[in-house]
Design a protein around this motif. Sequence first.
Motif, PDB file in Angstrom:
ATOM      1  N   CYS A  21      48.087 -14.011 -15.332  1.00 15.91           N
ATOM      2  CA  CYS A  21      47.764 -13.921 -16.857  1.00 15.91           C
ATOM      3  C   CYS A  21      48.882 -13.355 -17.635  1.00 15.91           C
ATOM      4  O   CYS A  21      49.569 -12.399 -17.159  1.00 15.91           O
ATOM      5  N   PRO A  22      49.260 -13.974 -18.650  1.00 18.19           N
ATOM      6  CA  PRO A  22      50.292 -13.511 -19.422  1.00 18.19           C
ATOM      7  C   PRO A  22      49.985 -12.066 -20.319  1.00 18.19           C
ATOM      8  O   PRO A  22      49.787 -12.211 -21.616  1.00 18.19           O
ATOM      9  N   THR A  23      49.766 -11.253 -19.627  1.00 15.65           N
ATOM     10  CA  THR A  23      49.335  -9.833 -20.181  1.00 15.65           C
ATOM     11  C   THR A  23      49.873  -8.645 -19.789  1.00 15.65           C
ATOM     12  O   THR A  23      50.233  -8.973 -18.504  1.00 15.65           O
ATOM     13  N   SER A  24      49.991  -7.742 -20.251  1.00 15.09           N
ATOM     14  CA  SER A  24      50.500  -6.245 -19.734  1.00 15.09           C
ATOM     15  C   SER A  24      50.139  -5.337 -20.665  1.00 15.09           C
ATOM     16  O   SER A  24      49.562  -5.586 -21.790  1.00 15.09           O
ATOM     17  N   GLN A  25      50.212  -3.825 -20.330  1.00 12.62           N
ATOM     18  CA  GLN A  25      49.830  -2.902 -21.060  1.00 12.62           C
ATOM     19  C   GLN A  25      50.809  -2.859 -22.238  1.00 12.62           C
ATOM     20  O   GLN A  25      50.103  -2.500 -23.329  1.00 12.62           O
ATOM     21  N   SER A  26      52.086  -3.116 -22.256  1.00 14.36           N
ATOM     22  CA  SER A  26      52.904  -3.009 -23.328  1.00 14.36           C
ATOM     23  C   SER A  26      52.401  -4.381 -24.285  1.00 14.36           C
ATOM     24  O   SER A  26      52.480  -3.838 -25.517  1.00 14.36           O
ATOM     25  N   GLN A  27      51.970  -5.224 -23.814  1.00 15.02           N
ATOM     26  CA  GLN A  27      51.469  -6.633 -25.058  1.00 15.02           C
ATOM     27  C   GLN A  27      50.429  -6.238 -25.341  1.00 15.02           C
ATOM     28  O   GLN A  27      50.129  -6.279 -26.657  1.00 15.02           O
ATOM     29  N   LEU A  28      49.264  -5.252 -24.960  1.00 17.47           N
ATOM     30  CA  LEU A  28      48.010  -4.848 -25.225  1.00 17.47           C
ATOM     31  C   LEU A  28      48.473  -3.995 -26.577  1.00 17.47           C
ATOM     32  O   LEU A  28      47.957  -3.803 -27.644  1.00 17.47           O
ATOM     33  N   THR A  29      49.635  -2.999 -26.297  1.00 16.92           N
ATOM     34  CA  THR A  29      49.832  -2.011 -27.173  1.00 16.92           C
ATOM     35  C   THR A  29      50.599  -2.562 -28.362  1.00 16.92           C
ATOM     36  O   THR A  29      50.148  -2.192 -29.342  1.00 16.92           O
ATOM     37  N   ASN A  30      51.291  -3.598 -28.227  1.00 17.67           N
ATOM     38  CA  ASN A  30      51.823  -4.183 -29.424  1.00 17.67           C
ATOM     39  C   ASN A  30      50.873  -4.988 -30.255  1.00 17.67           C
ATOM     40  O   ASN A  30      51.009  -5.036 -31.294  1.00 17.67           O
ATOM     41  N   ALA A  31      49.913  -5.516 -29.381  1.00 16.16           N
ATOM     42  CA  ALA A  31      48.797  -6.440 -30.251  1.00 16.16           C
ATOM     43  C   ALA A  31      48.008  -5.522 -31.069  1.00 16.16           C
ATOM     44  O   ALA A  31      47.829  -5.713 -32.265  1.00 16.16           O
ATOM     45  N   GLU A  32      47.647  -4.171 -30.341  1.00 14.10           N
ATOM     46  CA  GLU A  32      46.853  -3.216 -31.149  1.00 14.10           C
ATOM     47  C   GLU A  32      47.782  -2.781 -32.419  1.00 14.10           C
ATOM     48  O   GLU A  32      47.229  -2.601 -33.492  1.00 14.10           O
ATOM     49  N   ASP A  33      49.232  -2.568 -32.281  1.00 17.30           N
ATOM     50  CA  ASP A  33      49.744  -1.912 -33.200  1.00 17.30           C
ATOM     51  C   ASP A  33      49.702  -3.002 -34.509  1.00 17.30           C
ATOM     52  O   ASP A  33      49.854  -2.515 -35.479  1.00 17.30           O
ATOM     53  N   ARG A  34      49.832  -4.294 -34.223  1.00 12.61           N
ATOM     54  CA  ARG A  34      50.049  -5.278 -35.248  1.00 12.61           C
ATOM     55  C   ARG A  34      48.490  -5.402 -35.836  1.00 12.61           C
ATOM     56  O   ARG A  34      48.353  -5.586 -37.170  1.00 12.61           O
TER      57      ARG A  34
END
Length: 343
Positions: A21-34
């Motif tokens: 799955c193209p996901t990670s903790q850092s990607q979740l963090t960045n998505a939330e920041d946006r």
Amino acid sequence: MAEQAVSTERGWIPSWLPSWCPTSQSQLTNAEDRMLRCIESNFSKHHVPVSNGRLLWTLSFNSNGTKDKTPMVLLHGFGGGVGLWAHNLDALSQRRPVYALDLLGFGQSSRPPFSTNAQEAEEQFVESIEQWRAEVGLEAMILLGHNLGGYLAMAYSLRYPGRVKHIVLVEPWGFPECPDTADEDRPIPVWIKALGAMFSPFNPLAGLRLVGPLGPTLVQTVRPDFKRKFSTMFSDNTVSEYIYHLNAQTPSGETAFKNMTIPHGWAKRPMLQRVGQLPPEIPVTIIYGSRSSIDSNSGSGIKEKRPKCHVEIITIRGAGHYVFADQPDDFNHRVLQACDQVD
């Protein structure tokens, strides 16, 4: 940083699946920041430690002019996270402190294994909220919960009534009992029963992870309404990407939710059976969307169980299940009005 998520999906799903799955903790963090970039109020975000080294991700809105007011705590629904309150945080925090947290097992909070027993899983959620309250240092609070968050707001209030000044249930899940037979006027189609039987061994959002790289596109295709709900804030796929990364992570709270349900999404421990035990001095406000598919009869059921208590039912026109995103101005206004009764 939250503890490493522990896989709780069972069956034939391979251990290497998350890496597909193209996901990670850092990607979740960045998505939330946006998701939160449109918030104008000052706020902090941090992990709050609870028991066993677990952490609950928290947004805190505390201005000097509101510190004497009872704080409001926002509990998201199944598959959600703090970013979905983007339409509401500025308005709600103008009159009182507001905290939004990712429930245990969801979002950027720790994702531990939960008990397979429905009552014990519910207790794990409730105790994590109580430990969070004690760590943050809140004496009492207004609890606002959507969907699963509404169920847990009531469960917490039954266990710790002295800590709750007002309960706001937004399209709550898990209140009515499963009917003995299907409604004769609306029988469940055979194909739905068959699909339910086929997928019952799996978590509700397992398909999102099974499709791997197609997951983000699947969210955009299946739920294009989320982009519309936040169209005044974002013109791109910010919302669908956030929802994907919330739910493509290793499941934990999702598994707990599955263990708390029976087929077709009914709660194993319906809250209407217990709501009469809530102390009469705690007011309850229930908010529904006029266009929602959720059965609003639970609001009437709560009134019947609490005949001499304050129970207010509010229906917001033009809103569906995600009332707070469909009609945010009306929702914010009605919530502020209800909470003004507290202080």
